[in-house]
Design an enzyme around this catalytic site. Structure first.
Site, PDB file in Angstrom:
ATOM      1  N   GLY A   1       0.820  -1.205   0.000  1.00 14.87           N
ATOM      2  CA  GLY A   1       0.000   0.000   0.000  1.00 14.87           C
ATOM      3  C   GLY A   1       0.855   1.257   0.000  1.00 14.87           C
ATOM      4  N   SER A   2       0.403   2.258   0.731  1.00 12.85           N
ATOM      5  CA  SER A   2       1.054   3.570   0.674  1.00 12.85           C
ATOM      6  C   SER A   2       2.433   3.609   1.312  1.00 12.85           C
ATOM      7  CB  SER A   2       0.155   4.618   1.339  1.00 12.85           C
ATOM      8  OG  SER A   2      -1.006   4.829   0.566  1.00 12.85           O
ATOM      9  N   THR A   3       2.816   2.577   2.085  1.00 15.05           N
ATOM     10  CA  THR A   3       4.188   2.580   2.598  1.00 15.05           C
ATOM     11  C   THR A   3       5.199   2.475   1.455  1.00 15.05           C
ATOM     12  OG1 THR A   3       4.199   0.171   2.937  1.00 15.05           O
ATOM     13  CG2 THR A   3       3.494   1.542   4.791  1.00 15.05           C
TER      14      THR A   3
END
Length: 486
Positions: A215-217
């Site tokens: 995801g956004s990591t």
């Protein structure tokens, strides 16, 4: 008469020599063939005829050996078995060994030549010495903080020391007690069947052997690629980023969880995790540069060992532009272990350098004499030092004023990145809550720890599942435990 005695003596000598040659052939030349005979239980009896060496955490043995008084005399025991199961694995008389029990078996079982003063003689005599001990890099306080933080939720935590690659914590939940599998009786068989049938897969090491969409990591990697390539030069300059963003060559529109992402700067897009900005940024950076940066961080590495094998994290190098846009926000085919994402955070924390993680500090004899040490491996430059400095600035903003405020610590600088990863058919699965971070105590020369947390089954309504709310508090507790022990 004398002649007959002489002939008899010579004939007897020939027979004796033949017997000695045949005995040598059976005992020295053909031991492997005999050992492979399932009817020969002597090697098995010898293997379990003495205590096994121990695995140590923080100077304390977390394993042991129990004398059962039976033919297979010693069984393995575990202290805090579920806590350390993703590190130790199990050593079973019926099912063999896994994880450190497997990779360090020569030392633990006493068969490693380093444990013998006369290794050649020991090999010929087929004898085994006392088992040696394996000293791990784990910080017991960090391990316990991670285990308590996850509680009864499904997930994993990995923590490393950025400057060396030492693994400080490796936790996976739900877990199991490896001692249930130590013996070879009916109870062990029942425990094995029950654990393998459990849909929650308690024997799976989620921290190092399971990959997830990050995801956004993953936007940390995308930002590094864009900054290194010069696609972005000013963190505070407005970007040309529509909201929503139509994926190239398609009619699919990508949106954001938060408002105000149109044309925002990279700093604000990172702080508030704007998908549209990073998807477009990945496309503008290009598949080649994105793949090169991801692989520099450790993605697509099939040879990572700590010393047991780590599942390879992946970044698809054959994507089209629409797929690249999704890959750049940690979706599509992008997959990562928690250990890999701790390495990503660690590379940012250590000025753009990354060291391979390792779990074994040294191997010692039963009397404490060092046999071998591991130590930090060669550092590779993942990104420009200037890029790492700007990413540290961005990650600090996430904790100071953005989605990662739950990870803030007093008397320390903390940088982080939240993530909520969609998965399942049509993204219908409960999202994974992610948080990656690093922490540096005030006055310290360098960051002490980098952490990655993933929670699979966050106990909240789908719309309220966030990395900042679910995973960041766990990361905070692990970082705090490490800083307190320094």
């Amino acid at each position: 008469m004398t002649r007959c005695i002489r002939h008899t003596t010579v004939f007897s000598g020939v027979l004796l020599a033949a017997l000695l040659v045949n005995a040598a052939r059976v005992q020295v030349v053909q031991p492997a063939v005999e050992d492979g005979n399932p009817a020969d239980r002597r090697p098995t009896i010898a293997r379990y005829g003495q205590p096994r060496g121990d695995i140590l955490v923080g100077g304390r043995a977390v394993t042991g050996s129990e004398d059962t008084g039976e033919h297979l005399r010693y069984e393995r025991t575990y202290t805090d078995g579920p806590l350390y199961a993703p590190v130790t694995g199990f050593a079973s008389q019926r099912y063999g060994e896994t994880l450190l029990e497997r990779t360090e078996d020569p030392v633990l079982s006493g068969t490693d030549p380093m444990l013998s003063a006369l290794p050649l003689w020991s090999d010929l005599a087929r004898s085994r010495g006392d088992g040696g001990d394996v000293v791990t890099t784990l910080d017991p306080a960090a391990q316990r903080a991670a285990f308590r933080g996850l509680g009864d939720r499904t997930g994993a935590v990995a923590a490393i020391e950025p400057s060396t690659g030492r693994v400080l914590a490796l936790v996976s939940t739900p877990s199991y007690d490896p001692g249930l599998l130590s013996g070879n009786d009916a109870a062990v068989a029942r425990a094995w069947a029950r654990l393998n049938a459990d849909p929650d897969r308690p024997m799976l090491n989620r921290a190092a052997r399971q990959t997830y969409p990050p995801g956004s990591t993953f936007k940390v990697v995308t930002a590094a690629a864009a900054l290194d390539a010069g696609v972005v030069r000013d963190l505070d300059a407005r970007t040309r980023s529509p909201d929503p963003y139509t994926l190239p060559g398609t009619t699919t529109r990508l949106t954001n969880e938060s408002d105000g992402c149109r044309d925002v700067s990279l700093r604000d897009a990172f702080t508030w995790s704007c998908n549209t900005v990073f998807a477009r940024l990945g496309v503008e950076t290009g598949a080649r540069a994105m793949a090169a940066t991801a692989e520099a961080f450790g993605f697509n590495d099939t040879g990572l060992r700590i010393p047991y094998p780590v599942a390879p994290s992946t970044f698809d190098t054959t994507v089209d532009r629409a797929q690249l846009a999704l890959s750049s926000i940690g979706q599509y085919n992008t997959r990562a272990t928690p250990l890999q994402m701790a390495m990503v955070a660690g590379a940012v924390a250590s000025g753009g350098q990354s060291r391979a993680p390792y779990l074994v500090e040294r191997r010692v004899t039963a009397h404490g004499t060092t046999l071998s040490t591991t130590g930090p491996r060669h550092a590779r430059q993942v990104m420009k030092p200037s890029t790492a400095a700007r990413l540290r600035d961005l990650m600090r903003d996430v904790v100071d004023r953005g989605t990662g405020r739950n990870a803030a610590l007093p008397h320390a600088t903390v940088g982080g990145k939240t993530g909520t990863a969609q998965h399942g058919l049509g993204n219908t699965g409960t999202p994974y809550a992610w948080f990656v971070s690093w922490a540096q105590a005030d006055g310290a020369v360098e960051p002490a720890v980098a952490v990655a947390v993933v929670v699979e089954d966050a106990s909240a309504r789908r719309g309220r599942i966030t990395g900042g709310g679910m995973a960041a508090p766990i990361a905070r507790s692990v970082m705090e435990a490490v800083l307190r022990s320094r």
